[in-house]
Every structure is written in C-alpha cells, then in structure tokens.
Write a protein that holds these residues in place. Sequence first.
Motif, PDB file in Angstrom:
ATOM      1  N   TYR A   1     -10.618 -21.508 113.568  1.00 38.76           N
ATOM      2  CA  TYR A   1      -9.264 -21.765 114.012  1.00 38.76           C
ATOM      3  C   TYR A   1      -8.554 -20.516 114.508  1.00 38.76           C
ATOM      4  O   TYR A   1      -7.370 -20.542 114.785  1.00 38.76           O
ATOM      5  CB  TYR A   1      -8.457 -22.420 112.889  1.00 38.76           C
ATOM      6  CG  TYR A   1      -8.958 -23.800 112.613  1.00 38.76           C
ATOM      7  CD1 TYR A   1      -8.574 -24.863 113.416  1.00 38.76           C
ATOM      8  CD2 TYR A   1      -9.856 -24.036 111.593  1.00 38.76           C
ATOM      9  CE1 TYR A   1      -9.057 -26.123 113.186  1.00 38.76           C
ATOM     10  CE2 TYR A   1     -10.345 -25.298 111.354  1.00 38.76           C
ATOM     11  CZ  TYR A   1      -9.936 -26.341 112.150  1.00 38.76           C
ATOM     12  OH  TYR A   1     -10.422 -27.588 111.920  1.00 38.76           O
TER      13      TYR A   1
ATOM     14  N   ARG B   1      -2.994 -25.087 113.676  1.00 33.12           N
ATOM     15  CA  ARG B   1      -4.065 -25.892 114.276  1.00 33.12           C
ATOM     16  C   ARG B   1      -4.960 -26.486 113.196  1.00 33.12           C
ATOM     17  O   ARG B   1      -5.395 -27.635 113.292  1.00 33.12           O
ATOM     18  CB  ARG B   1      -4.885 -25.032 115.231  1.00 33.12           C
ATOM     19  CG  ARG B   1      -4.069 -24.570 116.433  1.00 33.12           C
ATOM     20  CD  ARG B   1      -4.778 -23.490 117.191  1.00 33.12           C
ATOM     21  NE  ARG B   1      -5.979 -23.988 117.829  1.00 33.12           N
ATOM     22  CZ  ARG B   1      -6.946 -23.205 118.294  1.00 33.12           C
ATOM     23  NH1 ARG B   1      -6.858 -21.909 118.185  1.00 33.12           N
ATOM     24  NH2 ARG B   1      -7.989 -23.723 118.887  1.00 33.12           N
ATOM     25  N   GLU B   2      -5.257 -25.707 112.179  1.00 31.42           N
ATOM     26  CA  GLU B   2      -6.077 -26.263 111.104  1.00 31.42           C
ATOM     27  C   GLU B   2      -5.293 -27.308 110.310  1.00 31.42           C
ATOM     28  O   GLU B   2      -5.856 -28.295 109.853  1.00 31.42           O
ATOM     29  CB  GLU B   2      -6.590 -25.169 110.156  1.00 31.42           C
ATOM     30  CG  GLU B   2      -7.669 -25.765 109.246  1.00 31.42           C
ATOM     31  CD  GLU B   2      -8.105 -24.846 108.125  1.00 31.42           C
ATOM     32  OE1 GLU B   2      -7.473 -23.808 107.909  1.00 31.42           O
ATOM     33  OE2 GLU B   2      -9.072 -25.194 107.449  1.00 31.42           O
TER      34      GLU B   2
ATOM     35  N   GLN C   1     -17.377 -24.863 104.146  1.00 35.02           N
ATOM     36  CA  GLN C   1     -16.367 -25.155 105.172  1.00 35.02           C
ATOM     37  C   GLN C   1     -15.308 -24.065 105.194  1.00 35.02           C
ATOM     38  O   GLN C   1     -14.903 -23.603 106.252  1.00 35.02           O
ATOM     39  CB  GLN C   1     -15.701 -26.496 104.886  1.00 35.02           C
ATOM     40  CG  GLN C   1     -16.585 -27.674 105.243  1.00 35.02           C
ATOM     41  CD  GLN C   1     -16.054 -28.969 104.666  1.00 35.02           C
ATOM     42  OE1 GLN C   1     -14.951 -29.010 104.115  1.00 35.02           O
ATOM     43  NE2 GLN C   1     -16.828 -30.020 104.795  1.00 35.02           N
ATOM     44  N   ARG C   2     -14.870 -23.643 104.012  1.00 34.61           N
ATOM     45  CA  ARG C   2     -13.817 -22.623 103.959  1.00 34.61           C
ATOM     46  C   ARG C   2     -14.303 -21.297 104.527  1.00 34.61           C
ATOM     47  O   ARG C   2     -13.567 -20.551 105.128  1.00 34.61           O
ATOM     48  CB  ARG C   2     -13.365 -22.425 102.505  1.00 34.61           C
ATOM     49  CG  ARG C   2     -12.555 -23.570 101.984  1.00 34.61           C
ATOM     50  CD  ARG C   2     -12.145 -23.314 100.557  1.00 34.61           C
ATOM     51  NE  ARG C   2     -11.150 -22.263 100.487  1.00 34.61           N
ATOM     52  CZ  ARG C   2      -9.845 -22.469 100.550  1.00 34.61           C
ATOM     53  NH1 ARG C   2      -9.388 -23.687 100.686  1.00 34.61           N
ATOM     54  NH2 ARG C   2      -9.002 -21.484 100.478  1.00 34.61           N
TER      55      ARG C   2
ATOM     56  N   ARG D   1     -14.017 -21.558 108.367  1.00 34.65           N
ATOM     57  CA  ARG D   1     -12.856 -22.135 109.036  1.00 34.65           C
ATOM     58  C   ARG D   1     -11.916 -21.095 109.619  1.00 34.65           C
ATOM     59  O   ARG D   1     -11.260 -21.354 110.622  1.00 34.65           O
ATOM     60  CB  ARG D   1     -12.102 -23.090 108.121  1.00 34.65           C
ATOM     61  CG  ARG D   1     -11.408 -22.458 106.963  1.00 34.65           C
ATOM     62  CD  ARG D   1     -11.017 -23.499 105.953  1.00 34.65           C
ATOM     63  NE  ARG D   1     -10.387 -22.908 104.813  1.00 34.65           N
ATOM     64  CZ  ARG D   1      -9.086 -22.761 104.671  1.00 34.65           C
ATOM     65  NH1 ARG D   1      -8.283 -23.175 105.620  1.00 34.65           N
ATOM     66  NH2 ARG D   1      -8.586 -22.204 103.614  1.00 34.65           N
ATOM     67  N   GLU D   2     -11.896 -19.890 109.032  1.00 33.85           N
ATOM     68  CA  GLU D   2     -11.023 -18.870 109.601  1.00 33.85           C
ATOM     69  C   GLU D   2     -11.422 -18.583 111.034  1.00 33.85           C
ATOM     70  O   GLU D   2     -10.608 -18.562 111.942  1.00 33.85           O
ATOM     71  CB  GLU D   2     -11.103 -17.586 108.775  1.00 33.85           C
ATOM     72  CG  GLU D   2     -10.250 -17.644 107.552  1.00 33.85           C
ATOM     73  CD  GLU D   2     -10.263 -16.329 106.803  1.00 33.85           C
ATOM     74  OE1 GLU D   2     -10.533 -15.298 107.433  1.00 33.85           O
ATOM     75  OE2 GLU D   2     -10.006 -16.358 105.598  1.00 33.85           O
TER      76      GLU D   2
ATOM     77  N   ASN E   1      -5.693 -30.517 111.896  1.00 36.43           N
ATOM     78  CA  ASN E   1      -7.013 -31.070 111.627  1.00 36.43           C
ATOM     79  C   ASN E   1      -7.086 -31.688 110.231  1.00 36.43           C
ATOM     80  O   ASN E   1      -7.720 -32.729 110.028  1.00 36.43           O
ATOM     81  CB  ASN E   1      -8.069 -29.969 111.766  1.00 36.43           C
ATOM     82  CG  ASN E   1      -9.421 -30.543 112.097  1.00 36.43           C
ATOM     83  OD1 ASN E   1      -9.525 -31.464 112.899  1.00 36.43           O
ATOM     84  ND2 ASN E   1     -10.448 -30.047 111.462  1.00 36.43           N
TER      85      ASN E   1
ATOM     86  N   ALA F   1      -4.127 -24.112 104.971  1.00 37.29           N
ATOM     87  CA  ALA F   1      -4.691 -23.966 106.311  1.00 37.29           C
ATOM     88  C   ALA F   1      -4.464 -22.535 106.783  1.00 37.29           C
ATOM     89  O   ALA F   1      -3.503 -21.884 106.360  1.00 37.29           O
ATOM     90  CB  ALA F   1      -4.023 -24.950 107.279  1.00 37.29           C
TER      91      ALA F   1
END
Length: 375
Positions: free
Chosen positions: A313, A176-177, A305-306, A309-310, A180, A172
């Motif tokens: 979050y 926070r990630e 998704q990756r 995602r940075e 999730n 993560a």
Amino acid sequence: MAYKAVFLDRDDTIVDDPGYIRSPEQLRLIPGAAEALKQLQKMGYLLVIVTNQSGVARGFITEQQLENIHQELKRQLATENAAVDGLYYCPYHPDGEVKDFSVESNLRKPNAGMFFQAEEDLDIDLTQSWMIGDSYRDIQAGQAAGCHTILVDVPGKIREKKKTDAEPDRKAVNLREAVNIIRMYEFHQKAKSSKQASEQSQSPDDLADSSEPEPANQTLSDKLEAKDSTHPPQTELEAVVEETAPLAAPETKIETEAASEEESQATAPESAKVYTAKSRTEAPQPAEPISETHHLLEEIALRLQRKDREGLYQEFSVFKLLSLMLQVIAVFCLIISLGFWLSPKVGGEPVVIMIGYSIALQLIVVALLMMHSRD
Ligand SMILES: [Mg+2]
C-alpha cells in the motif's frame, strides 16, 4: 432506510499535518487519499469528515480562516473527482485562549457529538458505519458512536496511547489499505449471510448449534476472526439529547456540502446539545467452532499478510525506481570491467575507470535509499 457512512479524521488521515494548518496554502492531500474516498463512495458510503480544530480556541486561526482551508480541501478533492458529503469540526478546547471557544464540548473527540449530529443530519446508520483516523482519540470517538474503527497506523509515527484507550477493530498503513479492509469485511459479511441462508433452507436445526458462546481465551487473530464472523455492533448506543446552558455545551459547528454559510451560522447558537452515549454489553455473539490447527494457520496467514502489506500500500517512489536503474547500471559497469580485465587487448586503465564508475553509482544508490528511508 438509513445510510451507511465512513467518518474520517482530517489531519494525518486525509491531509498532511504540519502542526496546525493556518492557511489554505499549507493544505496538502496525502497521496492516494482522494482515490480512496472515491472508492468508498463507489461502495455506497457517505463520506463525513469529523475533525477537532482547537486552533480556533487557541487563537491560531479564526473560523473564517478555517472555512477557507476547508474550501481549499474541497477544491483539491474536486480536482481529483472526489467529494465529501459532510464536514464537521469542533473549534472548542477547555484550555483555549479565545473566550467563546474555551469550553468543554461533547463535539470534541473522543466524544461522539459530531457523529450523532451527522447521524441526525444525514440519516446515517452508525452501526453500519466506520471511523478511520490516525489517533486513539478518533478510535474512542468512533467506538462511542457505535461504529467499526480503523486506526491509520503510519509506520514510524509515534502516537499517544493511554492504558485506557481501546484497540481499534483493525489497523491500516494508510487510507488505501483501510478501504481494502472495509471491502474485505463486506465480502465476508455477504459470504456469511448467504451461507447462513443456505443452511437455514437446508436444516433449520443447525441454528441451535451456532449459538455457542465465545471461547474465554481469545488470541488477537481469534478476535479479528470473531469480528468478521459476527455482526458489527459491539455496543448499542442511545443518544440522549438535552437542552443545556450554552457555556456547558457549545453549539454545533456544521458544514455540509449543501448547507450555505448563512444556514450553518443560523443553526449554531442557541441549540446547544449534549449527547450522552450509553454502551450496553451484548450477549455473547455466536462463534463457529474452530480447531486449534485452524487457529494456527490463521495466525500464520495474518502475520504473512501484515509482513507484505506495507509495501503493498505504499505509494510509487521515484527514489526507488531511480535507485533500481542506477543499481543495474552499476552492475553493468562491473561486468564490463570484468570483460576488459579478461581481454588481452585492453589495458588496465579502462578496467579501473569502469570499476570507478561502478563504485560511484553504487554510492549514489546508497545515498538515494538513505534519503528515501529518512522521508
Ligand atoms: Mg489526526
């Protein structure tokens, strides 16, 4: 019934790490960390901090100073309505300067002694629990305890990784990630359980089909998929507690919300314990047959998704907002200058002035973005 818990590293996971935190004034919560802890508590997890504090053995701080730092940590969490259920630290290090603490310890991560102590104190089911930390030492300790593991892989941070270090279950970008990820894991587990229940009620014979072994050549996404679709424990742990000499196995340093200072001091000295974790490889987990196309789609979805995602979050940035506003004004100035240039009534001077403003603002935007990226 035992409780599920989330074990958390302290430095660079919950609080900023300037090297060694030597006073309460240096303690800074990482933005979003308190909110993440609150979310985990709402999900029914006990929160337990497990932290190596070799600064005590090295003589940088005393245990009393460490206690003050942890009181400050609790105070800062409390101001954001967050709290932890237990806080365990290991003050030992074999290369320390302070004689009493300069010893090997099974409490020190990557050993799992603090996890087993928390398991006993707080009635925790380790197989239903998670370890979140920013180093492979945290991951190794979590795996030795039989927990799921999440590595907080802060972009740009260089971390030490040995060839023997096992990969975490997940990575993560921040706490926070990580929350999730746990939430999504639980969601998938519940969905899987209800699906299995409905399949059992419809055709009991289907159970036999689901016991196929895992394919030999698994990609990363396959493994992640398998981890979601199988029950958590990859290893089963047996904690063996033996009475040993104090030097070989130092006392446990425990600090819980409920325990008083006197109590923690009283429990420490003679009860030296060694925890030995024996891992057993389980039989192949059942895996659902998945087509090659499905694999490919999963891989693409994972990469997409990756990619995002940075940004997802990351904390809100004043630099970014200011840059955006200035960029808009710079473009506006450019448009005005174009209007002046096309207008026969306006001379060349206003055009030059507006272009000058536009260039100056653009330079400020670039400077702000450079400062932000250096942060
Ligand atoms: Mg750390």
